[in-house]
Motif scaffolding. Structure first.
Motif, mmCIF file in Angstrom:
data_model
loop_
_atom_site.group_PDB
_atom_site.id
_atom_site.type_symbol
_atom_site.label_atom_id
_atom_site.label_comp_id
_atom_site.label_asym_id
_atom_site.label_seq_id
_atom_site.Cartn_x
_atom_site.Cartn_y
_atom_site.Cartn_z
ATOM 1 N N ASP A 1 -7.535 -9.549 1.405
ATOM 2 C CA ASP A 1 -8.418 -9.043 0.344
ATOM 3 C C ASP A 1 -7.771 -9.072 -1.037
ATOM 4 N N VAL A 2 -6.561 -9.583 -1.148
ATOM 5 C CA VAL A 2 -5.959 -9.799 -2.471
ATOM 6 C C VAL A 2 -6.172 -11.268 -2.820
ATOM 7 N N GLU A 3 -7.034 -11.524 -3.789
ATOM 8 C CA GLU A 3 -7.479 -12.894 -4.079
ATOM 9 C C GLU A 3 -6.407 -13.727 -4.777
ATOM 10 N N ASP A 4 -5.662 -13.135 -5.660
ATOM 11 C CA ASP A 4 -4.640 -13.880 -6.398
ATOM 12 C C ASP A 4 -3.517 -14.293 -5.455
ATOM 13 N N ALA A 5 -3.305 -15.597 -5.303
ATOM 14 C CA ALA A 5 -2.325 -16.103 -4.338
ATOM 15 C C ALA A 5 -0.911 -15.646 -4.662
ATOM 16 N N ARG A 6 -0.560 -15.667 -5.935
ATOM 17 C CA ARG A 6 0.787 -15.248 -6.323
ATOM 18 C C ARG A 6 1.020 -13.778 -5.989
ATOM 19 N N LEU A 7 0.043 -12.926 -6.326
ATOM 20 C CA LEU A 7 0.172 -11.503 -6.054
ATOM 21 C C LEU A 7 0.147 -11.225 -4.558
ATOM 22 N N SER A 8 -0.726 -11.915 -3.832
ATOM 23 C CA SER A 8 -0.844 -11.708 -2.387
ATOM 24 C C SER A 8 0.453 -12.054 -1.669
ATOM 25 N N GLY A 9 1.008 -13.227 -1.984
ATOM 26 C CA GLY A 9 2.259 -13.634 -1.354
ATOM 27 C C GLY A 9 3.428 -12.760 -1.762
ATOM 28 N N GLY A 10 3.457 -12.361 -3.034
ATOM 29 C CA GLY A 10 4.535 -11.494 -3.502
ATOM 30 C C GLY A 10 4.512 -10.136 -2.835
ATOM 31 N N LEU A 11 3.327 -9.551 -2.718
ATOM 32 C CA LEU A 11 3.208 -8.254 -2.047
ATOM 33 C C LEU A 11 3.616 -8.354 -0.583
ATOM 34 N N ALA A 12 3.193 -9.433 0.071
ATOM 35 C CA ALA A 12 3.567 -9.618 1.473
ATOM 36 C C ALA A 12 5.083 -9.725 1.622
ATOM 37 N N GLY A 13 5.708 -10.459 0.707
ATOM 38 C CA GLY A 13 7.158 -10.587 0.768
ATOM 39 C C GLY A 13 7.864 -9.269 0.564
ATOM 40 N N VAL A 14 7.408 -8.494 -0.400
ATOM 41 C CA VAL A 14 8.018 -7.184 -0.664
ATOM 42 C C VAL A 14 7.833 -6.260 0.536
ATOM 43 N N ILE A 15 6.631 -6.261 1.120
ATOM 44 C CA ILE A 15 6.387 -5.435 2.307
ATOM 45 C C ILE A 15 7.298 -5.876 3.447
ATOM 46 N N GLY A 16 7.431 -7.188 3.621
ATOM 47 C CA GLY A 16 8.281 -7.696 4.691
ATOM 48 C C GLY A 16 9.735 -7.277 4.537
ATOM 49 N N VAL A 17 10.256 -7.376 3.324
ATOM 50 C CA VAL A 17 11.631 -6.952 3.074
ATOM 51 C C VAL A 17 11.779 -5.459 3.348
ATOM 52 N N GLY A 18 10.814 -4.674 2.870
ATOM 53 C CA GLY A 18 10.893 -3.226 3.079
ATOM 54 C C GLY A 18 10.855 -2.839 4.542
ATOM 55 N N VAL A 19 9.930 -3.429 5.290
ATOM 56 C CA VAL A 19 9.808 -3.104 6.714
ATOM 57 C C VAL A 19 11.047 -3.562 7.469
ATOM 58 N N THR A 20 11.561 -4.743 7.126
ATOM 59 C CA THR A 20 12.730 -5.276 7.829
ATOM 60 C C THR A 20 13.966 -4.436 7.567
ATOM 61 N N VAL A 21 14.181 -4.010 6.323
ATOM 62 C CA VAL A 21 15.370 -3.218 6.029
ATOM 63 C C VAL A 21 15.267 -1.849 6.703
ATOM 64 N N VAL A 22 14.069 -1.290 6.781
ATOM 65 C CA VAL A 22 13.913 0.000 7.452
ATOM 66 C C VAL A 22 14.130 -0.149 8.958
ATOM 67 N N ALA A 23 13.482 -1.162 9.550
ATOM 68 C CA ALA A 23 13.624 -1.372 10.994
ATOM 69 C C ALA A 23 15.062 -1.724 11.359
ATOM 70 N N GLY A 24 15.668 -2.629 10.600
ATOM 71 C CA GLY A 24 17.043 -3.016 10.882
ATOM 72 C C GLY A 24 18.011 -1.866 10.699
ATOM 73 N N SER A 25 17.846 -1.131 9.608
ATOM 74 C CA SER A 25 18.743 0.008 9.365
ATOM 75 C C SER A 25 18.595 1.060 10.455
ATOM 76 N N GLY A 26 17.362 1.247 10.940
ATOM 77 C CA GLY A 26 17.153 2.208 12.027
ATOM 78 C C GLY A 26 17.886 1.802 13.290
#
Length: 346
Positions: A301-326
């Motif tokens: 539902d985020v139409e702008d490709a740059r914003l959509s991909g950037g948000l996904a990347g940031v979420i991925g980094v955040g989830v990975t660092v939390v899961a890995g650190s745990g």
């Protein structure tokens, strides 16, 4: 690798191999992780996730991306390295529909186990024969990472020869896979050597593969040589430096995944290209998480490709660092419990 490339019996067998390797790595990581390296391990997983989004062109119509096994093994140790890459693959498969869920065992075996084992074994052999120094660590990192990628391609070919779902020439698959992944290996080697060299330059004490650069004082106890304990605790300044280092690494990962990834090559990666050329991409099945709100590294539902991909990347980094650190915090806690006076009989 998506679902459907490998048949169910072979996928199950590699799943058992992967589960066994992860179990062994959880035990081995207790010896590698301490109060300095445990936080770094979660950061390494997040950094690998971010850099894997940065596909780079390697040939006409083909791209490559970091596998990360060599980088993780050298920075935090081979057992912890297997766990780092496994966490990344798990996050990619569940959240981003990247890599099949039934193929998770194959992907962990191929991308986490093979790359880490091959790279670290070669790295340790090289640093033993090269002159002791930071340049040798960087050079050994380059060679180890370079070799690990075609080794992974060869491992895939062997797995496909056993359980491939499409009738294709294995010889042609092997030639194509190894050929293109030698080129990808050059990119992997450059990224790995630059990263390891940068960390060694500022904090060599945090690099597992550089531990021989500073030899500990030896004491003879009961006829045996043992490492002498550190004379003083780590000063506050060094602890602050580690915190700053961790924050800088996390910010770098977020920038790479959230901004730089938009400029990554859109060409298919080595496996996708070979699968299309050789015809075994027909066996691919739709991902079980294809309707994930983050599927294909975009936010629904985020139409702008740059914003959509950037948000996904940031979420991925955040989830990975939390899961890995745990995961690594739990492993570290288990090591502390195992070595406490209550458990050692002291």
């Amino acid at each position: 690798m998506p679902d459907g490339f490998i048949d169910a019996p072979t996928s199950a067998a590699t799943g058992l191999v992967a589960a066994g390797a992860v179990a062994v790595s959880l035990r081995g990581a207790r010896r590698e992780l301490d109060e300095r390296t445990a936080p770094l391990a979660g950061l390494v997983a997040a950094f690998i996730f971010a850099v894997q989004m940065l596909n780079f062109p390697v040939a006409a119509g083909t791209s490559g991306h970091l596998l990360g096994g060599a980088l993780a093994a050298i920075l935090v140790g081979p057992f912890t390295g297997v766990l780092c890459v496994s966490v990344v693959l798990l996050m990619q498969g569940i959240l981003f529909a990247d890599g099949g869920l039934t193929a998770l065992g194959v992907n962990i075996t191929d991308m986490a186990i093979v790359t880490t084992v091959v790279a670290y074994a070669l790295f340790r052999g090289l640093v033993k024969v090269l002159p002791r120094g930071r340049r040798s660590v960087t050079a050994a990192s380059f060679v180890a990472a370079l070799v690990s990628v075609p080794a992974s391609a060869l491992a895939f070919t062997l797995i496909y020869a056993v359980g491939g779902t499409t009738d294709v020439s294995i010889g042609k698959v092997a030639t194509a896979m190894i050929g293109v992944h030698v080129l990808i290996g050059i990119g992997e080697a450059a990224i790995t050597a630059l990263t390891v060299g940068a960390v060694v330059a500022v904090r060599p004490d945090l690099v597992h593969g550089a531990r021989d650069l500073r030899q500990k004082l030896k004491l003879r106890v009961n006829g045996e040589l043992v490492d002498a304990p550190d004379a003083e605790p780590v000063p506050v300044a060094a602890r602050t430096s580690r915190r700053t280092f961790w924050i800088a690494g996390l910010v770098t990962s977020l920038v790479l995944a959230g901004f730089v990834s938009f400029y990554a090559s859109a060409d298919p990666d080595g496996l996708e290209k070979v699968a299309a050329d050789q015809g075994f991409d027909k066996g691919a099945e739709e991902h079980a998480a294809a309707d994930s709100p983050l599927a294909d590294y975009g936010v629904r539902d985020v139409e702008d490709a740059r914003l959509s991909g950037g948000l996904a990347g940031v979420i991925g980094v955040g989830v990975t660092v939390v899961a890995g650190s745990g995961v690594f915090w739990a492993v570290r806690r288990r090591r502390t419990a195992d070595t406490s006076p209550t458990n050692t009989g002291l």
